[in-house]
Scaffold this active site. Sequence first.
Site, PDB file in Angstrom:
ATOM      1  N   HIS A 152     -30.998  31.795  16.831  1.00  0.00           N
ATOM      2  CA  HIS A 152     -31.589  32.214  15.645  1.00  0.00           C
ATOM      3  C   HIS A 152     -30.966  32.838  14.160  1.00  0.00           C
ATOM      4  CE1 HIS A 152     -35.726  34.525  15.771  1.00  0.00           C
ATOM      5  NE2 HIS A 152     -34.722  34.739  14.668  1.00  0.00           N
ATOM      6  N   CYS A 153     -31.891  31.937  13.290  1.00  0.00           N
ATOM      7  CA  CYS A 153     -30.892  32.401  12.017  1.00  0.00           C
ATOM      8  C   CYS A 153     -32.710  33.353  11.659  1.00  0.00           C
ATOM      9  CB  CYS A 153     -31.770  31.117  10.958  1.00  0.00           C
ATOM     10  SG  CYS A 153     -31.098  30.709   9.828  1.00  0.00           S
ATOM     11  N   ALA A 154     -32.238  34.278  11.229  1.00  0.00           N
ATOM     12  CA  ALA A 154     -33.506  35.612  10.755  1.00  0.00           C
ATOM     13  C   ALA A 154     -33.579  34.696   9.267  1.00  0.00           C
ATOM     14  CB  ALA A 154     -32.918  36.720   9.971  1.00  0.00           C
TER      15      ALA A 154
END
Length: 388
Positions: free
Chosen positions: A185-187
Amino acid sequence: MIAFRNTIIAVVVISLFTFIALFGRLPALRKTPIGFSHRLLCIYVPNGFRRVDARYTGGRMSRSIARLTHYLFQEKNPLVLLLFLTLLTGSATLFLKAALPHLETKFILPIPIVLLAPYTFTYLCVTSTVDHITPANHAAAMRTYPYDHILFRPENVCRTCNLVKPARSKHCSLCGVCVARCDHHCAWVNNCVGRHNYRWFLQVLLSIGIVEIYGAYLCWHILSPHLHLGNSKYGWLEKQYWAELGNAFVFAMSIGGIGISGVGLLAVTTLPLPFALFGYHVYLIWAGMTTNESAKWADWRDDMTDGVAWIGKKTSGIKNDELASESEEEEEYIPWPRISDQVLVSTTDGKAPTGQEHLWEKATSLDMVENIYDLGFWRNFIAVLQGK
Ligand SMILES: [Zn+2]
Ligand SMILES: [Zn+2]
């Protein structure tokens, strides 16, 4: 001059913290100063603060900070994305305003393409939901990759989605869905990076790197005529030579001001971020794994170091609980270029599974284990480009 020096210090400090925050958690850097700094910032310092807070305010500040950090890191929110877009847009605006009058047309022409690329790829990455596994596309997701029975086993069901987890997928608690070939998951893009948008994610990194290189190059192009070097009467081994060089550099930078020198310096100091991340992902593609899988492999490596991992062949007649539960339901055949007969288990007592000791061999290195998802660098790379 003092304001300029403070800007330089701020830029360097911000870059260092961002680097530690982004890379400190990587298993490969666990035992390096970067990994230690990450633990210091994320575990030791907060723990110390909590103890002091518990003593003086009854833990009130800790609770507010916990709520804030939960929102920042445990919930899907666009803050990092907004920060990145603000930084990019702000820097580009400042730079263009100051630099355009000094640039020849041939240097101006590539700017729209170079500058639009990170926005375009970020948009594609942010809005992509094709990798989110729903009941409608679940059957197709199940037919994409076979189970390797090492990292992914067919008996794993996602309790939230109530679906059997397809091989290479992962449930993302922030997105609230299982994600196909989940990388992480890429902020930064406020979305999961998965099977289809992984190529856009790589392009985000690359295009940011190119923007920074081009920006830094233009900054150098404008300021280098003001950098008077080479007329020093000192040899380069003498201290005065370096003092003169430093002064010449600071003088040239002060001419550029925040718009050219500040932005150029920000570009140079943050350049390692997209390229190091891009390099890491090239390594992952070479190794045939996702970030999620690299963590799972690292866990197996730890088990091997602890001497509790055992490797066997499914066809040798071994029976254990994991295989028994798998065989209850016939696994669907997925055509895939690589198949493996291996099964890997870790035992709590470090001994081979009871009664079948002769069928198991102690796994001492990851080299003993086949990664069926690794089809060789070129094929892995093509699959990434095709979103497969
Ligand atoms: Zn799920
Ligand atoms: Zn996610």
